[in-house]
Design a protein around this motif. Structure first.
Motif, short mmCIF file in Angstrom:
data_model
loop_
_atom_site.label_atom_id
_atom_site.label_comp_id
_atom_site.label_asym_id
_atom_site.label_seq_id
_atom_site.Cartn_x
_atom_site.Cartn_y
_atom_site.Cartn_z
N LEU A 1 0.81 -1.22 0.00
CA LEU A 1 0.00 0.00 0.00
C LEU A 1 0.84 1.27 0.00
O LEU A 1 0.41 2.31 -0.49
CB LEU A 1 -0.93 0.00 1.22
CG LEU A 1 -1.99 -1.11 1.26
CD1 LEU A 1 -2.86 -0.98 2.50
CD2 LEU A 1 -2.86 -1.08 0.01
N GLY A 2 2.06 1.18 0.57
CA GLY A 2 2.91 2.36 0.58
C GLY A 2 3.23 2.86 -0.82
O GLY A 2 3.38 4.07 -1.05
N GLU A 3 3.32 1.92 -1.77
CA GLU A 3 3.60 2.30 -3.16
C GLU A 3 2.33 2.72 -3.90
O GLU A 3 2.41 3.19 -5.04
CB GLU A 3 4.25 1.11 -3.90
CG GLU A 3 5.60 0.71 -3.34
CD GLU A 3 6.62 1.83 -3.44
OE1 GLU A 3 6.60 2.54 -4.47
OE2 GLU A 3 7.40 2.02 -2.49
N ARG A 4 1.19 2.54 -3.29
CA ARG A 4 -0.08 2.91 -3.91
C ARG A 4 -0.61 4.25 -3.39
O ARG A 4 -1.79 4.56 -3.55
CB ARG A 4 -1.12 1.81 -3.66
CG ARG A 4 -0.77 0.47 -4.31
CD ARG A 4 -1.76 -0.60 -3.88
NE ARG A 4 -1.48 -1.88 -4.50
CZ ARG A 4 -2.02 -2.32 -5.63
NH1 ARG A 4 -2.89 -1.56 -6.28
NH2 ARG A 4 -1.70 -3.50 -6.12
N GLY A 5 0.26 5.01 -2.76
CA GLY A 5 -0.12 6.34 -2.31
C GLY A 5 -0.69 6.41 -0.91
O GLY A 5 -1.16 7.47 -0.49
N VAL A 6 -0.65 5.30 -0.16
CA VAL A 6 -1.18 5.29 1.20
C VAL A 6 -0.09 5.75 2.17
O VAL A 6 1.01 5.19 2.18
CB VAL A 6 -1.68 3.88 1.59
CG1 VAL A 6 -2.18 3.88 3.04
CG2 VAL A 6 -2.76 3.41 0.65
N LYS A 7 -0.39 6.76 2.96
CA LYS A 7 0.58 7.24 3.93
C LYS A 7 0.67 6.27 5.11
O LYS A 7 -0.36 5.81 5.63
CB LYS A 7 0.17 8.63 4.43
CG LYS A 7 0.20 9.71 3.36
CD LYS A 7 -0.23 11.05 3.93
CE LYS A 7 -0.23 12.12 2.85
NZ LYS A 7 -0.68 13.45 3.37
N LEU A 8 1.89 5.99 5.53
CA LEU A 8 2.13 5.07 6.64
C LEU A 8 2.67 5.84 7.85
O LEU A 8 3.19 6.96 7.71
CB LEU A 8 3.13 3.99 6.23
CG LEU A 8 2.79 3.20 4.95
CD1 LEU A 8 3.88 2.20 4.65
CD2 LEU A 8 1.43 2.51 5.10
N VAL A 9 2.55 5.23 9.02
CA VAL A 9 3.05 5.86 10.24
C VAL A 9 4.55 6.06 10.16
O VAL A 9 5.09 7.09 10.58
CB VAL A 9 2.66 5.01 11.48
CG1 VAL A 9 3.41 5.50 12.71
CG2 VAL A 9 1.16 5.06 11.71
N GLY A 10 5.28 5.09 9.60
CA GLY A 10 6.73 5.18 9.50
C GLY A 10 7.40 4.77 10.80
O GLY A 10 6.74 4.49 11.81
N PRO A 11 8.72 4.75 10.83
CA PRO A 11 9.44 4.33 12.03
C PRO A 11 9.24 5.30 13.19
O PRO A 11 9.25 6.51 13.00
CB PRO A 11 10.91 4.29 11.58
CG PRO A 11 10.97 5.22 10.40
CD PRO A 11 9.64 5.11 9.72
N LEU A 12 9.07 4.75 14.38
CA LEU A 12 8.93 5.57 15.58
C LEU A 12 10.30 5.76 16.21
O LEU A 12 11.21 4.94 16.04
CB LEU A 12 8.01 4.88 16.58
CG LEU A 12 6.56 4.63 16.13
CD1 LEU A 12 5.81 3.85 17.20
CD2 LEU A 12 5.86 5.93 15.82
N PRO A 13 10.48 6.86 16.96
CA PRO A 13 11.76 7.05 17.67
C PRO A 13 12.03 5.89 18.61
O PRO A 13 11.13 5.36 19.25
CB PRO A 13 11.54 8.35 18.43
CG PRO A 13 10.48 9.07 17.67
CD PRO A 13 9.58 8.00 17.13
#
Length: 585
Positions: free
Chosen positions: A233-245
């Protein structure tokens, strides 16, 4: 060695000490299991509610950890769960956005949010020490329902763009709705984002309805992460939370300029009122199930401590949560060790597996918030108000519109104002009626309930259901004048004064003038069943003189007997009087 007396004294101020000193070994397995179950709800909700407040998701985890630990030490309830809350998120955003702007520097926003948490914590703590738990009564049930309905709609509309994969720049319900509709018209919707958002929302709603014991939020979040992996989904334009500190929450000192502090303080007061109301109502409902006594003032200190603790670790204001407390209770929680366990699980995740949630889609967090907003709305309660009392339904709708039209912070002010005005209205225009003798029923009763009640010719028994004060003195006087003008004219008007709990100086002056006016018409004002404290006030005002002392009677029966002795009157059926309104309403 523990000194029992010292432990007891310290335990009254720091209930966590008493929990430790009285803890039973058999509770530990249940508390640990409940803490593990609770943590599965705390993580996604904490992140989602942080974004609802306009803050980075990681701050929701920091806030959850410190809120749980702070309350475990100072909170009075054994199982109440404290943390980020969906009802506070929009209020926090409403405070921060005017200061930092929409999409402003997140570091600045985090610092201001921490200062806001500190102010809320100090306000709650001071309120607890000053025993101001009654402030929770400023929000009546109708205004609470209306406020929460408005809040639910505001949250729902605010999360719709995220659910669809785009963002809007708006600061209120109308702006956000307009921006959302504009985004739809412009074709900004990301199909993959909408799909995973609707999937997450559907799973949460379905499981909560048909399988309530299953951790719906956890299942939905895991499913959303799995969908991200499987469908890329990340490549389909869906924004992800991403790595946390990675690592433990950092210790930071809250700071703000003097101009910012003034705005934060106003917001802190509104958040405190809502948090206080949530805390007292939630604590009361769960305490009733277990037979515990609610210590409202200590609960305020506990939530205050939770806010103060969160403020020093990049946290934001917290409150109690009925849904998370219910999960803890259903999972077998016995003490606040459950919350400590939940905090420990989050800390372990931050230290050992910070990348666990990097692939969580942002639309899934939006779905978590939307599901929470749906639980805030109380449509059946609103309809119940309409069926039971139209006035309180109108108050609820006014509170709803206050939040929806003017915003969350003005909305809470409007809700509190409406509650206070509703109380004042009932004192200002209280129920009034004439009494009569109903056959077969002892005593004297409302002629509206007993239209065939007998009355004594020349005597009117009048009841005024409120303290007699400046606000309603004119209403009382005007009704007495109407009764005195009826035909045939009464000789005595007897005030059934048992409901009159007070007479202030304004009303005292009115009574003196009214008594002279009635005397000139040949009508006597007689008082029966006057409470002793009120009678002492009348004596202190110097009215027992201008008001004939012979016209004070301990009971209505005594007043009636004296009138019949003096006039020889006997009971008679009422004579209908067209257009007459005995109630004064």
């Amino acid at each position: 060695m523990t000194v029992p007396g010292a432990t007891g004294a310290l335990g009254r101020w720091v209930p966590g000490v008493q929990v430790v000193s009285t803890y039973r070994r058999g509770w530990l397995p249940k508390d640990l299991v409940a803490g593990l179950v609770l943590s599965t709800l705390l993580v996604p909700q904490g992140m989602a509610y942080a974004e609802l407040a306009g803050l980075p998701p990681i701050t929701g985890l920091y806030t959850t950890v410190l809120g749980l630990l702070g309350y475990a030490l100072f909170g009075a309830s054994r199982i109440l769960v404290v943390g980020p809350d969906s009802s506070l998120g929009p209020m926090i955003a409403a405070v921060l956005i005017p200061i930092v702007g929409s999409g402003g520097d997140p570091v600045v926003a985090m610092g201001l949010a921490s200062m806001l948490a500190l102010l809320v914590g100090l306000t709650m703590t001071v309120a607890g020490i000053a025993k101001l738990g009654f402030v929770a009564d400023l929000l009546s049930k109708p205004t609470q329902i209306g406020y929460m309905n408005g809040l639910a709609l505001t949250i729902l509309v605010g999360q719709l763009p995220k659910l669809c994969g785009f963002s809007v720049d708006g600061t209120g319900l109308i702006d956000e709705l307009s921006g959302f509709l504009g985004g739809l018209a412009a074709g900004d919707v990301v199909p993959a984002a909408l799909g995973v958002g609707l999937f997450t929302l559907a799973v949460i709603v379905a499981l909560q309805r048909w399988l309530p014991k299953v951790p719906a939020v956890l299942v939905a979040v895991v499913g959303a992460i799995a969908a991200t992996w499987l469908l890329d989904l990340g490549e389909r334009g869906v924004k992800l939370v991403g790595p946390l500190p990675e690592g433990l929450p950092p210790f930071t000192l809250p700071h703000a300029t003097w101009s910012q502090l003034a705005l934060l303080l106003v917001g802190a007061v509104g958040i405190t009122v809502v948090s206080l109301t949530d805390t007292v109502s939630t604590a009361s409902s769960f305490a009733a199930r277990t037979g515990q006594e609610v210590r409202a003032d200590q609960e305020m200190k506990g939530v205050g401590a939770a806010n103060i603790a969160a403020s020093f670790f990049q946290g934001f204001p917290v409150s109690t949560s009925g849904s998370r407390t219910a999960v803890a209770e259903q999972s077998g929680a016995r003490t606040q060790v459950t919350g400590v366990m939940g905090a420990a699980v989050i800390l372990v995740m931050l230290v050992l597996t910070p990348g666990l949630l990097r692939d969580l889609p942002q639309p899934a967090l939006g779905a978590v918030v939307i599901a929470a907003s749906l639980s805030l709305a109380d449509v059946p309660g609103t309809l119940g108000l309409w069926r039971r009392r139209h006035t309180e339904f109108s108050v609820s709708i006014a509170a709803f519109l206050g939040v929806a039209v003017f915003g969350v912070l003005p909305g809470i002010g409007i809700a509190v104002g409406l509650s206070v005005l509703n109380v004042f209205r009932r004192v200002w225009w209280p129920y009034q009626t004439v009494l009569g003798r109903a056959r077969g029923v002892p005593g004297y009763h409302d002629v509206h309930s007993y239209p065939d009640a007998e009355r004594l010719p020349g005597l009117v028994m009048y009841r005024f259901d409120a303290p007699l004060i400046f606000a309603n003195a004119r209403v009382f006087r005007d009704q007495i004048r109407r009764l005195a003008r009826t035909e045939p004219a009464p000789r005595w008007i007897v005030l059934a004064a048992e409901p009159v709990t007070d007479v202030d100086t304004t009303a005292a002056d009115m009574l003196e003038a009214l008594d002279r006016e009635l005397d000139a018409r040949g009508v006597s004002l007689v008082l029966a069943e006057l409470k002793d404290p009120v009678r002492r006030k009348i004596d202190r005002y110097g009215l027992t003189g201008p008001l004939d002392p012979a016209h004070f009677f301990p009971t209505l029966d005594d007043a009636v007997a004296a009138y019949r002795t003096r006039t020889g009157a006997d009971w008679a059926a009422p004579v209908p009087s067209p257009g007459r309104d005995d109630s004064g309403e």
